[in-house]
Design a protein around this motif. Structure first.
Motif, short mmCIF file in Angstrom:
data_model
loop_
_atom_site.label_atom_id
_atom_site.label_comp_id
_atom_site.label_asym_id
_atom_site.label_seq_id
_atom_site.Cartn_x
_atom_site.Cartn_y
_atom_site.Cartn_z
N PRO A 151 0.45 -1.71 0.14
CA PRO A 151 0.35 0.17 -0.37
C PRO A 151 0.67 1.46 0.22
N GLU A 152 0.46 2.20 -0.43
CA GLU A 152 0.79 3.33 -0.57
C GLU A 152 0.65 5.01 0.28
N PHE A 153 1.58 5.29 0.84
CA PHE A 153 0.50 6.18 2.03
C PHE A 153 1.26 7.57 1.21
N LEU A 154 1.53 8.06 0.49
CA LEU A 154 1.49 8.85 0.07
C LEU A 154 0.71 10.35 0.09
N LYS A 155 1.26 11.59 0.27
CA LYS A 155 0.81 12.66 0.90
C LYS A 155 0.38 13.82 -0.48
N GLU A 156 -0.28 14.07 -1.05
CA GLU A 156 -0.33 14.84 -2.20
C GLU A 156 0.52 16.53 -1.56
N ILE A 204 -4.20 -2.50 6.45
CA ILE A 204 -3.28 -1.77 7.11
C ILE A 204 -3.53 -0.64 6.69
N LYS A 205 -3.49 -0.12 5.47
CA LYS A 205 -3.86 1.29 4.78
C LYS A 205 -5.40 1.61 4.92
N TYR A 206 -6.33 0.88 5.47
CA TYR A 206 -7.53 0.79 5.05
C TYR A 206 -7.78 2.57 6.77
N ARG A 215 -9.04 11.68 13.52
CA ARG A 215 -8.37 12.14 14.24
C ARG A 215 -8.71 13.41 14.45
N ILE A 216 -9.10 14.05 12.90
CA ILE A 216 -9.39 15.29 11.87
C ILE A 216 -10.90 15.55 12.49
N SER A 217 -11.98 14.05 12.96
CA SER A 217 -13.76 14.44 12.98
C SER A 217 -13.20 14.54 14.82
N HIS A 249 0.13 15.43 15.39
CA HIS A 249 0.52 15.40 13.79
C HIS A 249 -1.86 15.02 13.49
N PHE A 250 -1.79 15.92 12.46
CA PHE A 250 -3.68 15.83 12.42
C PHE A 250 -4.29 16.29 13.34
N LEU A 251 -4.23 17.56 14.00
CA LEU A 251 -5.17 17.78 14.65
C LEU A 251 -5.47 19.04 14.75
N ASN A 252 -5.56 19.49 13.49
CA ASN A 252 -6.10 20.83 12.66
C ASN A 252 -7.05 20.65 12.54
N ALA A 253 -7.63 21.71 13.45
CA ALA A 253 -9.63 22.06 13.49
C ALA A 253 -9.87 22.22 11.89
N GLY A 256 -12.50 19.86 7.30
CA GLY A 256 -12.68 18.41 7.19
C GLY A 256 -12.07 18.04 6.37
N TYR A 257 -11.82 16.62 6.50
CA TYR A 257 -11.05 16.40 5.67
C TYR A 257 -11.57 16.60 4.34
N GLY A 258 -10.57 16.44 3.05
CA GLY A 258 -10.90 16.11 1.30
C GLY A 258 -10.05 14.72 1.19
N GLY A 259 -10.05 15.25 -0.58
CA GLY A 259 -9.48 14.47 -1.69
C GLY A 259 -9.24 13.18 -2.25
N CYS A 261 -8.55 10.22 -1.28
CA CYS A 261 -8.11 9.26 -0.57
C CYS A 261 -9.19 8.35 0.48
N PHE A 262 -9.31 9.94 1.64
CA PHE A 262 -9.76 10.17 2.76
C PHE A 262 -11.12 9.70 3.01
N PRO A 263 -12.33 10.47 1.77
CA PRO A 263 -13.23 10.44 1.54
C PRO A 263 -13.99 9.17 1.39
N GLY A 410 -11.70 29.27 7.92
CA GLY A 410 -12.15 28.39 8.36
C GLY A 410 -11.21 26.77 8.48
N ARG A 411 -9.61 27.84 8.83
CA ARG A 411 -8.87 26.81 9.02
C ARG A 411 -7.63 27.55 10.38
N ASN A 412 -7.71 28.37 10.37
CA ASN A 412 -7.09 28.88 11.85
C ASN A 412 -6.06 29.51 11.30
C1 UDX Z 1 -3.82 11.20 2.69
C2 UDX Z 1 -2.89 10.06 3.57
O1 UDX Z 1 -2.48 11.04 4.35
C3 UDX Z 1 -1.42 9.28 2.61
O2 UDX Z 1 -0.93 8.49 3.53
C4 UDX Z 1 -2.86 8.58 1.63
O3 UDX Z 1 -2.01 8.70 0.77
C5 UDX Z 1 -3.99 9.79 0.54
O4 UDX Z 1 -4.56 10.48 2.01
P1 UDX Z 1 -3.85 13.09 1.33
O5 UDX Z 1 -4.97 13.13 0.75
O6 UDX Z 1 -2.52 13.46 -0.12
O7 UDX Z 1 -2.97 12.40 1.67
O8 UDX Z 1 -3.76 13.99 2.20
P2 UDX Z 1 -3.88 14.80 4.00
O9 UDX Z 1 -2.03 15.31 4.04
O10 UDX Z 1 -3.54 13.41 4.67
O11 UDX Z 1 -4.62 15.65 4.52
C6 UDX Z 1 -6.60 14.71 3.89
C7 UDX Z 1 -7.51 16.16 4.27
O12 UDX Z 1 -7.43 15.39 5.56
C8 UDX Z 1 -7.11 17.30 3.79
O13 UDX Z 1 -8.35 17.76 3.22
C9 UDX Z 1 -6.24 17.98 4.72
O14 UDX Z 1 -6.86 19.21 4.40
C10 UDX Z 1 -7.18 17.50 5.93
N1 UDX Z 1 -6.82 18.29 7.30
C11 UDX Z 1 -5.52 16.76 7.62
C12 UDX Z 1 -7.28 18.25 8.72
O15 UDX Z 1 -8.22 18.75 8.00
N2 UDX Z 1 -6.39 18.70 9.39
C13 UDX Z 1 -5.57 18.13 9.52
O16 UDX Z 1 -4.53 18.04 10.91
C14 UDX Z 1 -4.69 17.49 8.71
#
Ligand code: UDX
Length: 440
Positions: A151-156, A204-206, A215-217, A249-253, A256-259, A261-263, A410-412
């Motif tokens: 599995p890949e764990f890259l962040k854009e 592990i990836k999921y 964590r974000i929610s 990490h990943f505690l920035n209110a 919400g998350y987009g992109g 992967c996560f959704p 919206g991002r403090n």
């Molecule tokens: C994510 C995973 O981090 C990566 O391991 C996986 O391979 C692909 O999905 P990515 O979608 O590129 O990577 O972005 P990431 O930096 O993880 O952020 C995901 C989303 O969460 C973004 O919308 C970001 O704005 C949001 N986010 C992140 C928050 O709202 N708060 C945070 O504290 C961190």
């Protein structure tokens, strides 16, 4: 040096192929899209990722990186073939595996010598076995192969650094020899390598993505409580992060998350659980809180603008789902823009790199040349993406241009006291607006 074929020149394929080329391997990237391959052959990069174009050029020049639409050509001398194709959301939230199936079938039909098939696409648990089954059934004559999940764990936005300085490499296979060979490809990265079975690697990836989304929610839920009680979520997160068991990490209110992967991955994991008769209530809460985070922006703007958004002019500062990418998949800006337009608002936007895509996705979205033009005449500005350049704007000039000095962060990214001192009506996510006196 190994010969590696990489199927799929999307985000994962292109970064993986280019980075392995940079480590000295010979890479052939395959895509079924003639257009993409033609672009890559012309020296153009179909996605925006800092540093990627330069790295592609360097490795093409060095003769280590090639592009083709032909599996015959790519597989000819390959020791490994990486499957890096897309797995979009299907109608029920499940991962749509049609591209993985196509890649597996084509590999089966075209391979003429033993191969290690490495799956990097994010696929439901059990897909590795399914891919192995497809290849066995579709091979015209039986040829040895093994399937390894990696599995890949890259962040854009930081994909190259994430690959080159990986936290870990996860490999799943029932074939220890194949896993060992794939592990050797990753040795130059000096990352911990965990070898396990196929299904566990896929999980592990999921589980990793679902945990980060959780964590974000979680912090977004804490933010809504902070807002009511007059606490500041940024400091709450900082205070929590010093605890080594929690980490910062990943505690920035925020919104919400987009992109890409996560959704999709949280939904797919929920779907996997549901079809097995499990009740994934935490995953559902994570998704619900994420939806609410977008609604928070609309409700806050509506309240600040007198209870109605009809004919109000609202500027969106940032459109990409996060900084350093032009990706608009599941971007809060797109959803919020539509919600505001539905209530009759006139919405404009600015983003350093995602404007062209945004204009195509929402033709009613007006596009501004820069943040100052965006601010001209608007009744409110909403910070949607925390691009660095927004942190250093001349906020006095921004305010002067606005019809009303309403700033919803919206991002403090701004300091509430500074913004209040400049005369903004400033609202941020979970930063005790009201209770501790900002703007009241
Ligand atoms: C994510 C995973 O981090 C990566 O391991 C996986 O391979 C692909 O999905 P990515 O979608 O590129 O990577 O972005 P990431 O930096 O993880 O952020 C995901 C989303 O969460 C973004 O919308 C970001 O704005 C949001 N986010 C992140 C928050 O709202 N708060 C945070 O504290 C961190």
């Amino acid at each position: 040096m190994k010969n590696i074929a990489v199927a799929g020149t999307g985000y994962v394929g292109l970064v993986t192929g280019t980075c392995f080329a940079n480590l000295g391997n010979k890479i052939t990237c395959i895509d079924i899209s003639e257009e993409k391959i033609a672009m890559l052959k012309r020296g153009e990069t179909p996605i925006y990722e800092p540093g990627l174009s330069e790295l592609i050029q360097r490795n093409v020049k060095a003769g280590r990186l090639h592009f083709t639409t032909s599996y015959d050509e790519a597989l000819a001398d390959a020791d490994f073939v990486f499957i890096c194709v897309g797995t979009p959301s299907g109608v029920d939230g499940e991962a749509d595996l049609r591209y993985v199936r196509m890649a597996a079938e084509t590999i089966a039909e075209k391979m003429d010598h033993p191969l290690i098939v490495v799956n990097k696409s994010t696929v439901p648990v059990g897909t590795g076995d399914w891919v192995a089954d497809i290849i066995s059934r579709k091979q015209p004559t039986p040829i040895d192969f093994a399937v390894v999940s990696c599995p890949e764990f890259l962040k854009e936005g930081s994909a190259i650094a994430d690959f080159m300085a990986a936290d870990r490499v996860v490999l799943g296979s029932l074939n220890a020899d194949a896993a060992e060979k794939v592990a050797r490809l990753h040795l130059p990265l000096r990352a911990p390598i965990l070898v396990t079975d196929l299904r566990t690697a896929e999980m592990i990836k999921y589980a990793s993505n679902a945990f980060l989304a959780t964590r974000i929610s979680f912090i977004n839920e804490i933010a809504t409580i902070c807002e009511k009680l007059g606490a500041d979520v940024s400091e709450v997160a900082a205070g929590m992060g010093y605890d080594k068991r929690i980490g910062p990490h990943f505690l920035n209110a925020g919104l919400g998350y987009g992109g890409s992967c996560f959704p999709k991955d949280v939904k797919a994991l929920e779907h996997m659980a549901l079809v097995q008769g499990s009740h994934p209530s935490l995953l559902r809460a994570v998704m619900e809180i994420n939806r609410d985070a977008r609604r928070w922006a609309v409700i806050t703007l509506r309240n600040l603008l007198g209870g109605k958004l009809e004919d109000k002019r609202i500027g969106l500062l940032g459109l990409a789902f996060k900084p350093n990418t032009d990706d608009l998949r599941e971007a809060p800006a797109m959803e919020i823009g539509h919600l505001l337009q539905n209530e009759g608002a006139q919405v404009s936007g600015y983003d350093p790199v995602a404007m062209v895509h945004a204009g195509k996705m929402n033709p009613r979205l007006r596009l501004a040349e820069d943040p100052y033009e965006l601010a001209q005449g608007v009744d409110a500005l909403l910070v949607v993406t925390e691009w660095d350049e927004f942190k250093h704007l001349d906020m006095r000039r921004i305010k002067e241009g606005m019809a009303q000095p309403i700033l919803v962060d919206g991002r403090n990214i701004y300091d509430p006291e500074q913004m209040a001192a400049l005369g903004f009506t400033y609202r941020a996510v979970g930063r005790g607006n009201g209770a501790n006196g900002y703007n009241e």
